[in-house]
Design an enzyme around this catalytic site. Structure first.
Site, short mmCIF file in Angstrom:
data_model
loop_
_atom_site.label_atom_id
_atom_site.label_comp_id
_atom_site.label_asym_id
_atom_site.label_seq_id
_atom_site.Cartn_x
_atom_site.Cartn_y
_atom_site.Cartn_z
N VAL A 25 -5.67 53.44 22.70
CA VAL A 25 -4.59 53.88 21.80
C VAL A 25 -3.91 55.07 22.46
CG1 VAL A 25 -4.01 54.83 19.54
CG2 VAL A 25 -5.86 53.17 19.74
N HIS A 26 -2.58 55.01 22.60
CA HIS A 26 -1.91 56.16 23.20
C HIS A 26 -0.47 56.34 22.74
CE1 HIS A 26 -0.14 53.03 25.74
NE2 HIS A 26 0.78 53.92 26.09
N ARG A 27 0.14 55.36 22.10
CA ARG A 27 1.56 55.45 21.78
C ARG A 27 1.79 56.48 20.66
NH1 ARG A 27 5.02 51.88 23.74
NH2 ARG A 27 6.42 52.22 21.98
#
Length: 390
Positions: free
Chosen positions: A218-220
């Site tokens: 998860v990074h957005r």
């Protein structure tokens, strides 16, 4: 539209040394452009804007992918979007004025992509856009604006899929500028995936069993910029782990900072949290996961080559092909993610068997050779309309 022509041998497309400027700024661009850079060989002049630059990560990617040391711009990383584009554009313009390339290649939809495209356009240098025509139709995404603007100034639009080409046509872009090439991701994954013995050792090092774990990234910003969104994703991953399926979670620096900022550390206790892993290791881990959970654009493509199911934690996607082919599903953070994950994990053997027999929608693994050939033709013809293939 040029329709997936067979690539010509490298000797049929001679280019002067360092004559094709390949502009990039992020690690995903390094990965996706690596095979094209190898195809172009000595003709490549690699420029890195520094949008994602650190010696430990970017330096390792360059070494792992066998790429030349780039010309590195300064003062770009850490700035807001407009600042990154402006700072990159100014330095690229100066670089192109001092040593004018015969063509500029950009890929995807990053700030570096837009800066490279604008710099080429300002100097009237032929521009190649790799992975043209992606559309999420979500104007809240900065990347959507980047990719649309780049497509409209590019001289050669390398569309990975027929849907991408159709998007370009729908915007009245000239047919002779569009070439259906396939996506470089197919050859990248095939060339970077560790062999079976190395994958077995990798799983053993993490204490994992093939087809028995979830791999999540998860990074957005849409998932990390608020406590509600990030908490909803992590809570569902925690529930999966509590139910008995191990969850491996290589954590992006942005995500780690958000976890600390929002005091969500308690939701990580049951997850197997690691730092970012190298690209080959990530592919090796993804190849044997029962389920992938991610908001990454690249993983949406890679899962189709690896034959693994993916839940895309996003409100929209510019890569609907993975969904349409049955590899992926778009889910919201929270209950929808958890419900879909439990349903897919409940029929893992059947799902994996079905996906193993489903071809990737992203082509045959020859995209880079096609793009290199088309780039050479563009250089020779000086950005005149490319002939349409039969």
């Amino acid at each position: 539209m040029s329709a997936c022509p067979s690539p010509k041998p490298a000797a049929d497309r001679p280019l002067a040394p360092a004559s094709v400027a390949v502009v990039l700024g992020t690690r995903p661009e390094l990965v996706k452009l690596a095979p094209l850079i190898h195809e172009l060989g000595p003709a490549t002049r690699l420029l890195h804007t520094g949008q994602h630059w650190d010696e430990a990560m970017s330096g390792r990617f360059l070494r792992d992918l066998g790429l030349p040391r780039p010309e590195l711009l300064t003062g770009v990383g850490g700035r807001p979007r407009a600042g990154q584009i402006a700072r990159s554009l100014g330095q690229l313009d100066a670089a192109f004025a001092e040593d004018r390339p015969a063509a500029v290649v950009v890929q995807g939809d990053t700030n570096a992509t837009l800066a490279g495209a604008l710099a080429a356009n300002a100097r009237d240098i032929p521009l190649v856009h790799v992975e043209a025509g992606l559309r999420s139709f979500d104007r809240a995404m900065p990347e959507e604006h980047n990719r649309v603007m780049v497509d409209h100034v590019a001289d050669l639009l390398c569309a990975a899929t027929p849907d991408n080409a159709a998007n370009l046509r729908a915007e009245s872009l000239a047919e002779e500028r569009i070439a259906l090439t396939g996506n470089t991701v197919v050859e990248v994954v095939r060339g970077s995936l560790p062999d079976a013995a190395a994958r077995a050792a990798l799983l053993a090092a993490h204490g994992l069993t093939a087809d028995g774990y979830v791999l999540a990234t998860v990074h957005r910003p849409e998932n990390t910029d608020t406590a509600e969104a990030l908490g909803a994703v992590l809570a569902e991953l925690d529930r999966i782990a509590r139910a008995g399926t191990p969850v491996l979670f290589p954590m992006h620096p942005r995500t780690r900072a958000a976890v600390e900022r929002f005091a969500l550390d308690g939701l990580l206790e049951r997850l197997a949290v690691t730092g970012p892993v190298g690209y080959a290791d990530f592919l090796g881990l993804a190849r044997h996961a029962a389920l992938l959970v991610s908001d990454s654009g690249g993983v949406q493509e890679e899962c189709t080559v690896l034959g693994r199911p993916l839940l895309v934690v996003r409100r929209s996607t510019e890569r609907p092909e993975a969904v349409e082919a049955g590899f992926a599903a778009l889910v919201a953070p929270g209950g929808e993610l958890g419900e879909q994950a439990r349903a897919w994990l409940s029929d893992t053997p059947e799902r994996l068997a079905r996906l193993a027999g489903t071809p990737s929608p992203y082509g045959d693994g020859l995209a880079s050779a096609r793009i290199a050939d088309l780039t050479a033709r563009l250089v020779r013809e000086g950005a005149e309309p490319l002939p349409t293939a039969a």
